[in-house]
Each structure stands twice: as structure tokens, then as C-alpha cells.
Write a protein that holds these residues in place. Structure first.
Motif, short mmCIF file in Angstrom:
data_model
loop_
_atom_site.label_atom_id
_atom_site.label_comp_id
_atom_site.label_asym_id
_atom_site.label_seq_id
_atom_site.Cartn_x
_atom_site.Cartn_y
_atom_site.Cartn_z
N MET A 1 0.87 -1.16 -0.10
CA MET A 1 0.21 -0.18 -0.06
C MET A 1 0.90 1.31 -0.05
SD MET A 1 -2.79 1.25 2.75
CE MET A 1 -4.17 0.24 2.10
N THR A 2 0.54 2.27 -1.00
CA THR A 2 1.47 3.45 -0.90
C THR A 2 0.98 4.39 0.04
OG1 THR A 2 -0.08 4.44 -2.72
CG2 THR A 2 1.77 2.77 -3.53
N GLU A 5 -2.33 6.04 -0.92
CA GLU A 5 -3.44 5.09 -0.71
C GLU A 5 -3.82 5.05 0.89
OE1 GLU A 5 -3.13 1.41 -3.79
OE2 GLU A 5 -1.77 1.31 -2.47
N ARG A 9 -7.33 6.43 2.08
CA ARG A 9 -8.27 5.70 3.11
C ARG A 9 -8.53 6.28 4.51
NH1 ARG A 9 -9.24 -0.07 2.24
NH2 ARG A 9 -8.28 -0.65 -0.06
N GLN A 36 -1.75 -2.79 7.57
CA GLN A 36 -1.98 -1.68 6.94
C GLN A 36 -3.07 -0.91 7.37
OE1 GLN A 36 -3.00 -3.90 3.33
NE2 GLN A 36 -1.12 -3.42 2.34
#
Length: 55
Positions: A1-2, A5, A9, A36
Motif C-alpha cells: 500500500m502506497t 493510498e 483511506r 495496513q
């Protein structure tokens, strides 16, 4: 996950918590690992001055 992102979120999660929308909260955390999710929750808290408010 960058990082992007995570920020997207986190913003969605913070908004969902602000209006107490369970579907949006689940959607913000759906499909990601617990690690994450932890990053997303921490970023959402940072957006709200270090606190997560529900409702």
C-alpha cells in the motif's frame, strides 16, 4: 500500500467516523491487512488532531 493510498483511506475513514457511517468505515478498511489498517487508523487520527471521534 502506497502512502497516497494510506492518506486517501485515512481521509475516508475520518469522514466516515465523523458521521458514524458503519458501511463507510468498513469500506475504508476493507481488503487490507491488519498492519495496513493500523497505518490507516493512525493517519486518520493525525488528520483529526491526534484523536478519532465517532459521531
Amino acid at each position: 500500500m502506497t502512502d497516497v493510498e494510506v492518506r486517501v483511506r485515512a481521509a475516508r475513514l475520518a469522514d466516515a467516523l465523523g458521521v458514524s457511517d458503519p458501511r463507510a468505515i468498513r469500506a475504508a478498511l476493507a481488503g487490507i491487512t491488519p498492519l495496513q489498517a493500523n497505518r490507516v487508523v493512525r493517519a486518520a487520527a493525525a488528520l483529526n488532531g491526534g484523536r478519532l471521534r465517532i459521531g
